[in-house]
Design a protein around this motif. Structure first.
Motif: not given
Length: 458
Positions: A128, A176, A440
């Motif tokens: 992320v 992400y 997520v």
């Protein structure tokens, strides 16, 4: 003869110990993780599953519905590690998994697995990264996931070109990128595109853009009024002709796809048809569950309230909230002369002696909601609240809210609100990071996201 009988007896004994048993597991870890089976040989005492040494197949624990599959076989430690290596399983991970303790819960007769490994080791192949628009939200998301924020360096050259450097390997990873459409929108959008492309050409397996507030979402159709002088010549302000206004939301969708995004996660799109601008999957989350929770917890008279939409476009949104609260709803019809300027408002509904709750997806200069609040007070509302998903608050917005008759203006943190809350004590913030974190996690594990449309994952 005796040796043959003994051999048959030993075969029967070994055969009797290979019965499979499937037992449910409850884990102490708060966030579910991707389930990965590893084979390890573990020795258990008389208080555990069996007195003899057993070879167990242990599933990595998850907090919701995970299973522990235990196959009792004869102990062969060397062969188990060799088979793990042969099947492509990391022997180091196997050894760590073997260290996991297993105990029985006397109240439920279930096996409870306590795994000492951090969550990051149990959520493999996920990274992320945060853009510069909203690092606080990205930090909250990774905190809830139990992983570290990816290393990235963003800077600008002297000619104001954006430069992005990804500070760690993303080869084969599920990436992400969290970047909201706020602040310097054009620079932040360009930064997001560059980060997506950088990860894609660095061999990332999948790149998902997490865009809490989608930029240019209000430019979703061609409905602009023509030139003012030409309209005056036509002797009417209602006259419209085929305008030359762009559909910028479609342009942004094309740019994200070309940059290499494989998936989009956003919240409360200004117009739901924007999802159709993409040829890739789009998950449009809703702030409605968090809004309902806030209303029930912070408005004592919510049973005597009425949900109000400040324009016709939000009728579906307020209807849904009113149905779930089992209260009535009202509508304000507005007409604009030009952008960010309201000409007139007409209230449709009865708000007399009730708490009016204005609900909208975003507020920019706050001219609409402030006019709507005045209209509701004139119609007899006892109190007026405003609940907004995206609090942009540009231009004179803060001063207008301070001068308006609101009890509170509630927004989510899809856009940074720290500065706004300091300048205006009426502004309150709802944290929606847990919804993005769960989206997520579910996307990474291939689970359904529809649960988040009506529930808050606390």
């Amino acid at each position: 003869m005796s040796s043959k009988k003994g051999g048959k007896a030993s075969k029967k004994a070994r055969h009797s110990n290979t019965d499979d048993c499937v037992m449910p597991v409850r884990s102490a870890h708060p966030i579910p993780a991707r389930t990965t089976s590893t084979t390890a040989s573990c020795s258990t005492s008389s208080s555990n599953l069996d007195k003899s040494e057993t070879s167990s197949v242990i599933s990595h624990p998850s907090s919701c519905a995970s299973n522990l599959v235990c196959r009792s076989t004869q102990s062969q430690p060397d062969h188990s590690i060799a088979s793990s290596a042969k099947s492509g399983i990391n022997t180091e991970t196997t050894a760590v998994a073997a260290a996991a303790t297993i105990r029985t819960d006397s109240s439920t007769d279930e096996l409870v697995s306590t795994d000492p490994r951090p969550l990051q080791s149990r959520m493999p192949n996920i990274k992320v990264f945060s853009g510069s628009s909203h690092p606080d939200l990205a930090s909250r998301i990774v905190d809830r996931l139990g992983i570290d924020l990816g290393k990235v360096v963003t800077k600008k050259f002297s000619n104001l070109e954006t430069c992005v450097e990804i500070g760690e390997s993303v080869r084969g990873e599920d990436v992400y990128i969290v970047q909201s459409g706020s602040g310097e929108i054009n620079d932040n959008l360009m930064e997001l595109l560059i980060m997506i492309n950088a990860c894609k050409i660095a061999s990332a397996s999948r790149v998902t853009a997490v865009i809490p507030c989608f930029p240019y979402a209000r430019q979703d159709k061609k409905d602009k009024t023509g030139d003012d002088k030409l309209a005056a010549l036509m002797k009417t302000n209602e006259w419209k002709f085929r305008s030359r206004a762009p559909i910028s939301a479609k342009l942004v969708a094309n740019m994200l796809s070309v940059a290499g995004a494989d998936h989009i996660i956003t919240m409360d799109l200004h117009a739901s048809q924007i999802q159709g601008f993409f040829d890739i999957p789009v998950d449009n989350l809703y702030a409605e569950p968090a809004v309902l929770k806030w209303i029930r917890e912070n408005i004592a008279e919510w049973r005597n309230s009425i949900i109000v939409s400040p324009d016709a476009g939000g009728a579906k949104r307020v209807t849904s909230i009113a149905d779930r609260l089992n209260v009535e709803f009202a509508l304000i019809h507005k007409e604009r002369k030009k952008a960010n300027e309201v000409a007139s408002m007409v209230l449709v509904g009865d708000v007399k002696d009730r708490v009016a709750i204005l609900v909208d997806d975003m507020a920019d200069t706050c001219g609409t909601i402030c006019h709507a609040a005045d209209k509701l007070v004139e119609a007899g509302a006892t109190k007026v609240y405003a609940i907004l998903t995206h609090g942009i608050f540009s231009g004179p917005a803060i001063s207008r809210i301070n001068d308006a008759c609101f009890e509170a203006v509630v927004v989510t943190n899809t856009i940074p609100q720290d500065g706004h809350m300091k300048d205006c004590p009426k502004i309150q913030c709802i944290d929606v990071s847990m919804m993005f974190a769960e989206a997520v996690r579910r996307t990474h594990n291939g689970e359904s996201v529809s649960y988040l449309f009506s529930n808050v994952p606390y």
